[in-house]
Each structure stands twice: as C-alpha cells, then as structure tokens.
Design an enzyme around this catalytic site. Structure first.
Site, PDB file in Angstrom:
ATOM      1  N   GLU A  20       0.735  -0.441   0.078  1.00 58.03           N
ATOM      2  CA  GLU A  20      -0.184   0.068  -0.360  1.00 58.03           C
ATOM      3  C   GLU A  20       0.748   1.286   0.219  1.00 58.03           C
ATOM      4  OE1 GLU A  20      -3.627  -0.590   2.540  1.00 58.03           O
ATOM      5  OE2 GLU A  20      -2.440  -2.401   3.653  1.00 58.03           O
ATOM      6  N   SER A 156      -6.845  -2.150   2.245  1.00 57.82           N
ATOM      7  CA  SER A 156      -7.097  -2.108   0.654  1.00 57.82           C
ATOM      8  C   SER A 156      -7.878  -2.519  -0.202  1.00 57.82           C
ATOM      9  CB  SER A 156      -6.010  -1.574   0.089  1.00 57.82           C
ATOM     10  OG  SER A 156      -5.657   0.001   1.234  1.00 57.82           O
ATOM     11  N   TYR A 226      -9.689   2.933  -4.710  1.00 62.05           N
ATOM     12  CA  TYR A 226      -8.729   4.581  -5.389  1.00 62.05           C
ATOM     13  C   TYR A 226      -8.993   4.649  -7.021  1.00 62.05           C
ATOM     14  CZ  TYR A 226      -6.673   2.603  -0.686  1.00 62.05           C
ATOM     15  OH  TYR A 226      -6.829   2.837   0.546  1.00 62.05           O
ATOM     16  N   ARG A 262     -11.578   3.424  12.161  1.00 63.13           N
ATOM     17  CA  ARG A 262     -12.362   3.411  11.420  1.00 63.13           C
ATOM     18  C   ARG A 262     -12.369   1.878  11.012  1.00 63.13           C
ATOM     19  NH1 ARG A 262     -10.302   3.423   5.982  1.00 63.13           N
ATOM     20  NH2 ARG A 262     -11.057   1.131   6.301  1.00 63.13           N
ATOM     21  N   ASP A 264     -15.119  -1.099   9.687  1.00 63.56           N
ATOM     22  CA  ASP A 264     -16.176  -1.035   8.454  1.00 63.56           C
ATOM     23  C   ASP A 264     -17.124  -2.197   8.734  1.00 63.56           C
ATOM     24  OD1 ASP A 264     -14.138   0.869   6.595  1.00 63.56           O
ATOM     25  OD2 ASP A 264     -13.265  -1.492   6.529  1.00 63.56           O
ATOM     26  N   GLU A 277     -13.467  -4.968  10.064  1.00 65.41           N
ATOM     27  CA  GLU A 277     -12.609  -4.965  10.462  1.00 65.41           C
ATOM     28  C   GLU A 277     -12.546  -3.170  10.451  1.00 65.41           C
ATOM     29  OE1 GLU A 277     -10.282  -4.117   6.174  1.00 65.41           O
ATOM     30  OE2 GLU A 277     -10.932  -5.822   6.146  1.00 65.41           O
ATOM     31  N   ASN A 279      -9.543  -0.246  10.982  1.00 63.18           N
ATOM     32  CA  ASN A 279      -8.304   0.276  10.452  1.00 63.18           C
ATOM     33  C   ASN A 279      -7.908   0.837  11.520  1.00 63.18           C
ATOM     34  OD1 ASN A 279      -6.757   1.863   9.097  1.00 63.18           O
ATOM     35  ND2 ASN A 279      -7.786   0.689   7.119  1.00 63.18           N
ATOM     36  N   GLY A 283      -7.141   5.737   5.331  1.00 63.03           N
ATOM     37  CA  GLY A 283      -6.569   5.867   4.057  1.00 63.03           C
ATOM     38  C   GLY A 283      -7.255   7.588   4.669  1.00 63.03           C
TER      39      GLY A 283
END
Length: 322
Positions: A20, A156, A226, A262, A264, A277, A279, A283
């Site tokens: 990443e 990602s 992205y 964050r 998800d 999951e 993070n 990002g």
C-alpha cells in the site's frame, strides 16, 4: 477544545515498503497539506533506513503515522516511536497488533457479544498438507455460500474477493494467499456497506457521520477504493446507522484503540450492523472515507489531526512526569 500551538513541528510518516506504499504516500501528502493549513510546520518522512537517525537528531514535537499496511499498522513503527521517546498520534503497539490481525479482532468482537460474520482462518500449510479440495469442501459445508475471502492481515481490500460458487474458491484462495500466509473466509452478509470513523475527544470516542458505500461493480475492492468515479458515497448515510456507530465505538474501546480509527461494517436488511474489520491508520487520500466523514461533521482534516497531535504531546509530557 484542545489548544493548538502554532509553533509545533510535526513529522508525517508515509510510504514504507508495503503493498500500500502509493496509497500511503497520497495520504501523507494530503495530511501534510492539511496540517500546514492549520498552522503547523510539517516535514514529510518516508519510513526507511534513515528513520531512527532522523528521530535521534531532529526530534519533532510529534509524529503522525500515515502508513498503510505492514509496519505502519501492525505496531512495529509505533514500537520504534515509543522506544525513541517521540509522541505519536494513534494506537499503541499492542492494540495495533490486535486490530491488524483480522481473526484476532473478530474473535474479541465476538466474545464481547458484538455481531460479526461467522468465519474460519486457515494458513496456506493446511491446504498443502490436507489437500485443497477436502478443505474447500469442509469450508462450504461449514459456512455455506456466498463467501468473502481476504488475507488475514492487510488493508485496501488487496486480495479480497467475493465467491458465490464453489468452483471459484481455488482461484480466490490463491489471490488471498498471494498477500499473506493465512486466508480469512467469512460468510458474506448481504446489505449496505458503511464506514464509521471514530475520533477521541475530551469526553471519549465519538463517531463521525457514517459513509455509505455504493461500488459500481458491487464490490468495494482496491480499484473501487482508489479510482475516482468507480464508487459513489453518501455521507451522512441515507439509512439508520445508529447500530453501526455503536458498534464502531464499542470496537474502538474493546480493542484499546486510540486517537482515531475506522470501522467497516455491513448493515443487513433488519438494520443489524456486522463488524468486518477496523483500521488504526485510515486512508486520507482524495477518495478515502475518513476525510469525507470529517467534512460531513463540519470539521477540517487539519483541525482534527492538529488536536490529536496536541493530545499525543500531552501524553508524552505526562509519561515523562510519571
């Protein structure tokens, strides 16, 4: 409200050597620009062989980790910063490790009585030693179809794939295992995918407005994340996200996360949020979810992180006085 000193010097760490890297560089550039707009002096550093010597000689007031994948999220860089005695924004090393390993995080979430899709995590050696087809047959018998396959670590959506037919499983396994030694296989929950940013404030963790994700291809994979135009976002989300916000705050607290995270999740047709999951280094690119949520909360990226920087510096001062 945290007072922000205009003479702070901050190093933003990005890049590194993970899959990443390019995303991390984009996050670092955007965060650096936002912090400069907030009045801070910012230096952008790559996470390379010069890092320890820089920390020893240049000594920024604080470091913000904008690394994604590998050492940026598994606690390694955070351990280096702690050893160097440099305050840093984000989760401490041990909690990073818990969040980074998806099966570990899911197990803690499940033990706490929170909802997460049923799963099995198997290393590559299991398929080699027991035979791929018998293991695949056992997975389908246990979890059914459809399934989501992903590496047990990483972000990602690299190596992630939805499988609706058993015949698709072998190639999906190969794809996931190309990014790690263990594959996480979980039941696919049909519903609406949302992302919930959590920021630590004076009163504790606060959930930002939920981001509702609608990928054009139906799957929020690397390209959808992205590549501008491949995914549409609704923020605030156009459905009841209270269960997801409660889940994100609970995960942040349960896993011992700090400053920002964050989560998800999938909200099913009954309105239940299912943890996917979490993070610890979300990002911050032009198409990333956390900046969207910050903007929807009528806050600025630079202002939020400048406040977190002050909190990190205060923690460092408290630690030295203890």
């Amino acid at each position: 409200m945290v007072d922000i000193s205009a003479d702070r010097w901050v190093a933003v760490l990005s890049g590194g050597l993970s899959h990443e890297r390019e995303v991390s560089l984009r996050s670092g550039r955007r965060l650096s620009a936002a912090l400069r707009s907030a009045g801070l002096t910012v230096t952008e550093w790559d996470a390379d062989g010069m890092l320890l010597s820089r920390l020893a000689t240049e000594r920024p007031d604080a470091v913000v980790v904008a690394l994604h994948g590998g050492e940026g999220e598994n606690g390694a860089i955070q351990s280096i910063l702690d050893m160097a005695g440099v305050p840093h924004v984000g989760t401490d090393p041990s909690a990073c490790r818990r969040a980074w390993d998806k099966p570990t995080a899911k197990a803690e979430i499940s033990r706490a009585g929170l909802t997460t899709p049923d799963w099995v995590a198997l290393p590559h050696s299991t398929f080699r030693e027991l035979g791929a087809q018998p293991v695949i047959d056992a997975l389908v018998a246990k979890l059914g179809l459809p399934l989501m396959l992903k590496p047990d670590q990483g972000g990602s959506a690299l190596g992630a794939r939805v499988v609706r037919e058993a015949a698709e499983l072998p190639s999906a396994m190969v794809g996931a295992l190309s990014y790690g030694d263990t594959v996480l296989v979980e039941q696919l929950v049909e519903g609406t995918e949302v992302a919930i940013g959590v920021v630590d404030g004076p009163e504790g963790p606060e959930a930002l407005p939920a981001v509702q994700i609608e990928a054009a291809g139906g799957i929020y994979d690397y390209a959808a994340r992205y590549t501008a135009g491949l995914t549409s976002y609704r923020v605030p989300a156009e459905l009841d996200t209270s269960s997801a916000e409660e889940l994100a705050i609970a995960a942040h607290r349960l896993l011992g996360l700090r400053d920002v995270s964050r989560t998800d999740a999938i909200i099913d047709r009954e309105g239940t949020a299912h943890f996917l999951e979490v993070n610890v280094s979300p990002g911050l690119t032009e198409t990333s979810l956390l900046p969207m949520a910050i903007e929807a909360a009528d806050r600025s990226l630079g202002g939020v992180f400048a406040g977190l920087i002050e909190q990190a510096i205060s923690r460092g001062h408290a630690g030295r006085l203890a």
